[in-house]
Design a protein around this motif. Structure first.
Motif, mmCIF file in Angstrom:
data_model
loop_
_atom_site.group_PDB
_atom_site.id
_atom_site.type_symbol
_atom_site.label_atom_id
_atom_site.label_comp_id
_atom_site.label_asym_id
_atom_site.label_seq_id
_atom_site.Cartn_x
_atom_site.Cartn_y
_atom_site.Cartn_z
ATOM 1 N N GLY A 139 4.185 -11.204 4.377
ATOM 2 C CA GLY A 139 3.085 -10.419 3.799
ATOM 3 C C GLY A 139 2.581 -9.376 4.764
ATOM 4 O O GLY A 139 3.102 -9.224 5.856
ATOM 5 N N PRO A 140 1.609 -8.608 4.338
ATOM 6 C CA PRO A 140 0.660 -8.893 3.270
ATOM 7 C C PRO A 140 1.143 -8.558 1.862
ATOM 8 O O PRO A 140 0.449 -8.866 0.903
ATOM 9 N N ALA A 141 2.297 -7.958 1.696
ATOM 10 C CA ALA A 141 2.803 -7.684 0.345
ATOM 11 C C ALA A 141 3.014 -9.018 -0.366
ATOM 12 O O ALA A 141 3.419 -10.009 0.250
ATOM 13 N N SER A 142 2.754 -9.021 -1.662
ATOM 14 C CA SER A 142 2.948 -10.248 -2.440
ATOM 15 C C SER A 142 3.906 -10.036 -3.608
ATOM 16 O O SER A 142 4.248 -10.980 -4.294
ATOM 17 N N ARG A 143 4.325 -8.796 -3.826
ATOM 18 C CA ARG A 143 5.215 -8.467 -4.938
ATOM 19 C C ARG A 143 6.533 -7.929 -4.406
ATOM 20 O O ARG A 143 6.564 -7.105 -3.490
ATOM 21 N N GLU A 199 0.803 -1.223 0.000
ATOM 22 C CA GLU A 199 0.000 0.000 0.000
ATOM 23 C C GLU A 199 0.835 1.272 0.000
ATOM 24 O O GLU A 199 0.406 2.298 0.502
ATOM 25 N N SER A 200 2.031 1.197 -0.509
ATOM 26 C CA SER A 200 2.854 2.376 -0.756
ATOM 27 C C SER A 200 3.332 3.139 0.477
ATOM 28 O O SER A 200 3.707 4.290 0.376
ATOM 29 N N TYR A 201 3.335 2.532 1.633
ATOM 30 C CA TYR A 201 3.858 3.223 2.806
ATOM 31 C C TYR A 201 5.382 3.185 2.774
ATOM 32 O O TYR A 201 5.989 2.280 2.210
ATOM 33 N N THR A 202 6.011 4.173 3.378
ATOM 34 C CA THR A 202 7.470 4.274 3.367
ATOM 35 C C THR A 202 8.105 3.159 4.181
ATOM 36 O O THR A 202 7.753 2.932 5.333
ATOM 37 N N LEU A 203 9.047 2.478 3.565
ATOM 38 C CA LEU A 203 9.781 1.394 4.209
ATOM 39 C C LEU A 203 10.950 1.943 5.012
ATOM 40 O O LEU A 203 11.425 3.052 4.761
ATOM 41 N N THR A 204 11.422 1.144 5.940
ATOM 42 C CA THR A 204 12.654 1.451 6.657
ATOM 43 C C THR A 204 13.606 0.280 6.479
ATOM 44 O O THR A 204 13.176 -0.863 6.294
ATOM 45 N N TYR A 205 14.887 0.566 6.520
ATOM 46 C CA TYR A 205 15.895 -0.493 6.441
ATOM 47 C C TYR A 205 16.277 -0.884 7.858
ATOM 48 O O TYR A 205 16.644 -0.032 8.664
ATOM 49 N N ALA A 217 19.883 -4.742 11.457
ATOM 50 C CA ALA A 217 20.042 -5.850 12.408
ATOM 51 C C ALA A 217 19.341 -7.115 11.917
ATOM 52 O O ALA A 217 19.771 -8.229 12.232
ATOM 53 N N ASN A 218 18.271 -6.936 11.136
ATOM 54 C CA ASN A 218 17.526 -8.077 10.600
ATOM 55 C C ASN A 218 17.768 -8.273 9.104
ATOM 56 O O ASN A 218 17.127 -9.133 8.492
ATOM 57 N N SER A 219 18.649 -7.484 8.525
ATOM 58 C CA SER A 219 18.962 -7.546 7.093
ATOM 59 C C SER A 219 17.700 -7.530 6.241
ATOM 60 O O SER A 219 17.483 -8.386 5.377
ATOM 61 N N ARG A 220 16.845 -6.516 6.479
ATOM 62 C CA ARG A 220 15.572 -6.467 5.756
ATOM 63 C C ARG A 220 15.040 -5.041 5.653
ATOM 64 O O ARG A 220 15.498 -4.139 6.352
ATOM 65 N N PHE A 221 14.046 -4.904 4.790
ATOM 66 C CA PHE A 221 13.270 -3.677 4.681
ATOM 67 C C PHE A 221 11.919 -3.966 5.319
ATOM 68 O O PHE A 221 11.340 -5.036 5.112
ATOM 69 N N PHE A 222 11.414 -3.018 6.093
ATOM 70 C CA PHE A 222 10.215 -3.231 6.895
ATOM 71 C C PHE A 222 9.180 -2.149 6.631
ATOM 72 O O PHE A 222 9.505 -0.964 6.558
ATOM 73 N N CYS A 223 7.919 -2.561 6.499
ATOM 74 C CA CYS A 223 6.811 -1.626 6.361
ATOM 75 C C CYS A 223 6.106 -1.518 7.709
ATOM 76 O O CYS A 223 5.515 -2.500 8.173
ATOM 77 N N PRO A 224 6.173 -0.351 8.357
ATOM 78 C CA PRO A 224 5.572 -0.210 9.678
ATOM 79 C C PRO A 224 4.044 -0.184 9.664
ATOM 80 O O PRO A 224 3.428 -0.304 10.708
ATOM 81 N N ASN A 225 3.427 -0.081 8.500
ATOM 82 C CA ASN A 225 1.972 -0.004 8.454
ATOM 83 C C ASN A 225 1.299 -1.359 8.667
ATOM 84 O O ASN A 225 0.450 -1.494 9.528
ATOM 85 N N HIS A 226 1.651 -2.359 7.878
ATOM 86 C CA HIS A 226 1.023 -3.674 7.998
ATOM 87 C C HIS A 226 2.018 -4.789 8.315
ATOM 88 O O HIS A 226 1.648 -5.953 8.325
#
Length: 141
Positions: free
Chosen positions: A119-123, A88-94, A97-106
């Motif tokens: 998920g809930p992202a599928s792409r 849903e286009s929310y800003t990600l954070t890097y 420590a977990n070697s990942r990008f995270f969406c704080p919304n869902h």
């Protein structure tokens, strides 16, 4: 104006106000969900000697530029992905420590390679190339 006309007028005003607000909500929702793809034609450089880009001098650091998150992994390599979540286009954070990008919304997460890990992202995220020459980091499609 009698009482009946007065109440009718107030009712119509309230209905019009509610309709305008509902239309506004719908526009906000659709605007928020349309930017789920990364920018195209990406081609910019970051001068790592500038204070504005100092976060990239440290392993685990990141910054956002031109709709792209540029990060330096814990291993010291540079990676770049689209700034917005594909859900849903929310800003990600890097999160280094977990070697990942995270969406704080869902709560969607993506690996450093842009692949969905939760998920809930599928792409997957759009991933961009990086090239370091001296203190100049080039980010490109």
């Amino acid at each position: 104006m009698d009482r009946k006309d007065f109440l009718k007028s107030i009712g119509m005003s309230a209905a019009a106000f509610a309709l305008i607000n509902c239309i506004g909500c719908k526009k906000t929702e659709s605007t928020n969900t349309t930017d789920t793809t990364g920018p195209t034609g990406v081609n910019f450089t970051l001068d790592l000697s500038l204070a504005a880009n100092a976060a990239l001098l440290t392993n685990g650091g990141s910054l956002v530029s031109n709709g792209v998150i540029v990060a330096r992994t814990n291993a010291g390599t540079y990676i770049a992905v689209q700034r917005s979540c594909t859900h849903e286009s929310y800003t990600l954070t890097y999160q280094s420590a977990n070697s990942r990008f995270f969406c704080p919304n869902h709560g969607a997460t993506f690996g450093e390679n842009g692949a969905v890990t939760n998920g809930p992202a599928s792409r997957s995220l759009t991933v961009y190339n990086t090239q370091l020459t001296g203190t100049t980091l080039k980010v490109f499609s």
